[in-house]
Design a protein around this motif. Structure first.
Motif, mmCIF file in Angstrom:
data_model
loop_
_atom_site.group_PDB
_atom_site.id
_atom_site.type_symbol
_atom_site.label_atom_id
_atom_site.label_comp_id
_atom_site.label_asym_id
_atom_site.label_seq_id
_atom_site.Cartn_x
_atom_site.Cartn_y
_atom_site.Cartn_z
ATOM 1 N N ILE A 1 32.040 66.440 11.908
ATOM 2 C CA ILE A 1 31.560 64.883 11.569
ATOM 3 C C ILE A 1 32.356 64.727 10.157
ATOM 4 O O ILE A 1 33.184 63.713 10.158
ATOM 5 N N LEU A 2 32.426 65.660 9.400
ATOM 6 C CA LEU A 2 32.825 65.355 8.034
ATOM 7 C C LEU A 2 34.333 65.616 8.017
ATOM 8 O O LEU A 2 35.181 64.939 7.259
ATOM 9 N N THR A 3 34.984 66.296 8.947
ATOM 10 C CA THR A 3 36.551 66.528 8.825
ATOM 11 C C THR A 3 37.354 65.915 9.908
ATOM 12 O O THR A 3 38.437 65.818 9.625
ATOM 13 N N ASP A 4 36.699 65.450 11.010
ATOM 14 C CA ASP A 4 37.373 64.945 12.024
ATOM 15 C C ASP A 4 37.148 63.450 12.515
ATOM 16 O O ASP A 4 36.135 63.111 12.878
ATOM 17 N N PRO A 5 38.253 62.802 12.039
ATOM 18 C CA PRO A 5 37.768 61.069 12.165
ATOM 19 C C PRO A 5 37.694 60.638 13.768
ATOM 20 O O PRO A 5 36.793 59.694 13.889
ATOM 21 N N GLU A 6 37.965 61.561 14.538
ATOM 22 C CA GLU A 6 37.694 61.311 16.066
ATOM 23 C C GLU A 6 36.325 61.910 16.380
ATOM 24 O O GLU A 6 36.303 61.893 17.742
ATOM 25 N N HIS A 7 35.634 62.562 15.579
ATOM 26 C CA HIS A 7 34.587 63.018 15.994
ATOM 27 C C HIS A 7 33.784 62.014 16.737
ATOM 28 O O HIS A 7 33.706 60.830 16.142
ATOM 29 N N ILE A 8 32.761 62.086 17.823
ATOM 30 C CA ILE A 8 32.353 60.909 18.486
ATOM 31 C C ILE A 8 31.273 60.299 17.628
ATOM 32 O O ILE A 8 31.152 59.060 17.829
ATOM 33 N N VAL A 9 30.700 60.784 16.644
ATOM 34 C CA VAL A 9 29.635 60.230 15.901
ATOM 35 C C VAL A 9 30.583 58.836 14.983
ATOM 36 O O VAL A 9 30.194 57.810 14.759
ATOM 37 N N ARG A 10 31.506 59.862 14.383
ATOM 38 C CA ARG A 10 32.623 58.794 13.378
ATOM 39 C C ARG A 10 33.174 57.637 14.375
ATOM 40 O O ARG A 10 33.283 56.569 13.810
ATOM 41 N N TRP A 11 33.774 58.240 15.191
ATOM 42 C CA TRP A 11 34.593 57.493 16.154
ATOM 43 C C TRP A 11 33.470 56.032 16.727
ATOM 44 O O TRP A 11 34.083 54.981 16.900
ATOM 45 N N SER A 12 32.464 56.457 17.030
ATOM 46 C CA SER A 12 31.611 55.354 17.404
ATOM 47 C C SER A 12 31.336 54.208 16.467
ATOM 48 O O SER A 12 31.274 53.047 16.727
ATOM 49 N N ILE A 13 31.206 54.699 15.150
ATOM 50 C CA ILE A 13 31.068 53.611 14.159
ATOM 51 C C ILE A 13 32.448 53.005 14.003
ATOM 52 O O ILE A 13 32.355 51.717 13.855
ATOM 53 N N SER A 14 33.479 53.595 13.656
ATOM 54 C CA SER A 14 34.731 52.821 13.442
ATOM 55 C C SER A 14 35.262 51.929 14.891
ATOM 56 O O SER A 14 35.997 51.293 14.713
ATOM 57 N N THR A 15 34.753 52.185 15.809
ATOM 58 C CA THR A 15 34.982 51.412 16.895
ATOM 59 C C THR A 15 33.952 50.393 17.635
ATOM 60 O O THR A 15 34.081 49.833 18.627
ATOM 61 N N ARG A 16 33.007 50.116 16.506
ATOM 62 C CA ARG A 16 31.853 49.506 17.145
ATOM 63 C C ARG A 16 31.921 48.177 17.359
ATOM 64 O O ARG A 16 31.313 47.369 18.134
ATOM 65 N N HIS A 17 33.168 47.357 16.991
ATOM 66 C CA HIS A 17 33.478 46.116 17.151
ATOM 67 C C HIS A 17 34.492 45.914 18.328
ATOM 68 O O HIS A 17 35.056 44.690 18.324
ATOM 69 N N LYS A 18 35.001 46.748 18.683
ATOM 70 C CA LYS A 18 36.262 46.751 19.646
ATOM 71 C C LYS A 18 36.133 45.886 20.778
ATOM 72 O O LYS A 18 37.104 45.128 21.250
ATOM 73 N N TYR A 19 34.778 45.775 21.279
ATOM 74 C CA TYR A 19 34.825 44.898 22.664
ATOM 75 C C TYR A 19 34.673 43.660 22.228
ATOM 76 O O TYR A 19 35.014 42.629 23.199
ATOM 77 N N ARG A 20 34.474 42.976 21.157
ATOM 78 C CA ARG A 20 34.232 41.527 20.857
ATOM 79 C C ARG A 20 35.399 40.692 21.248
ATOM 80 O O ARG A 20 35.601 39.781 21.607
ATOM 81 N N ASP A 21 36.552 41.250 21.093
ATOM 82 C CA ASP A 21 37.805 40.691 21.388
ATOM 83 C C ASP A 21 38.290 41.180 22.816
ATOM 84 O O ASP A 21 39.058 40.173 23.525
ATOM 85 N N SER A 22 38.304 42.459 23.056
ATOM 86 C CA SER A 22 38.960 42.767 24.102
ATOM 87 C C SER A 22 38.257 42.454 25.598
ATOM 88 O O SER A 22 38.865 42.273 26.574
ATOM 89 N N VAL A 23 36.854 42.104 25.549
ATOM 90 C CA VAL A 23 36.293 41.831 27.037
ATOM 91 C C VAL A 23 36.792 40.392 27.230
ATOM 92 O O VAL A 23 36.963 39.898 28.129
ATOM 93 N N PRO A 24 36.554 39.282 26.137
ATOM 94 C CA PRO A 24 36.992 38.074 26.475
ATOM 95 C C PRO A 24 38.475 38.195 26.814
ATOM 96 O O PRO A 24 38.865 37.278 27.502
ATOM 97 N N GLN A 25 39.170 38.840 26.339
ATOM 98 C CA GLN A 25 40.669 38.832 26.557
ATOM 99 C C GLN A 25 40.949 39.057 28.026
ATOM 100 O O GLN A 25 41.846 38.561 28.777
ATOM 101 N N VAL A 26 40.122 40.265 28.392
ATOM 102 C CA VAL A 26 40.389 40.755 30.025
ATOM 103 C C VAL A 26 39.803 39.702 30.926
ATOM 104 O O VAL A 26 40.411 39.500 31.955
#
Length: 196
Positions: free
Chosen positions: A132-157
């Motif tokens: 979690i401390l060394t891998d930016p793509e660890h699922i826990v860190r990734w969940s935080i960094s991508t938590r807003h991604k659907y706000r734009d992508s779902v209305p766009q699709v």
């Protein structure tokens, strides 16, 4: 975009579940598969090969999946999202609160899988907690960094694919209301005269 109480225009046969990590996409996909009598394919199982490497057959496998008459899967992986959306007739957006719902779930799930050394896809297991401390793509860190991604992508699709029905569910209560109401009603009327 429909809500938890809006009736579906038809019985869904090709269904996508969108949402951030930990929100319950796969759990909901399995439940919908049972109710709608369609096959659930976990898209992570198509993507992840041994040692967490992407499978070379991923795109071909997704093409085979969407060519089927009925299915439910998670709306993940940027490279195949347009392919999935072009064939789907329903996208369910699980837009549950991140910090009180999704984040605790992803932490609990990751810890449980790591402690039990649960095999996921193609022999993979969750990596050690220290990553979690060394891998930016660890699922826990990734969940935080991508938590807003659907706000734009779902209305766009929804705009890009006007034939795609989109339902936004903002709480677990709304999920249950939709499952017992509009989804159950659409499935029940599947064989009715004039139903599509």
């Amino acid at each position: 975009m429909l809500t938890s109480v809006d009736q579906l225009p038809r019985c869904p046969r090709r269904i996508l579940i969108a949402g951030v990590a930990g929100v319950g996409k796969t759990t909901l996909a399995r439940r919908i598969a049972d109710i709608a009598e369609v096959t659930h394919t976990e898209i992570d199982s198509l993507f992840h090969g041994p040692n967490w490497m992407p499978r070379a057959e991923f795109l071909d496998d997704v093409r085979d999946l969407v060519a089927q008459d009925s299915w439910v899967t998670e709306w993940q992986y940027r490279t195949v999202r347009p392919l999935l959306a072009a064939r789907a007739d329903l996208l369910v957006w699980l837009d549950l609160p991140f910090w009180t719902t999704a984040f605790p779930r992803v932490v609990r799930r990751t810890a449980r899988r790591r402690l039990s050394r649960e095999e996921l896809w193609n022999g993979n297991i969750e990596p050690p907690f220290r990553q979690i401390l060394t891998d930016p793509e660890h699922i826990v860190r990734w969940s935080i960094s991508t938590r807003h991604k659907y706000r734009d992508s779902v209305p766009q699709v929804a705009a890009d694919f006007p034939g795609l029905t989109v339902v936004r569910l903002g709480s677990q209560r709304e999920v249950e209301r939709w499952m017992q109401g509009p989804l159950a009603h659409a499935v029940d009327r599947r064989g009715a005269p004039g139903a599509t």
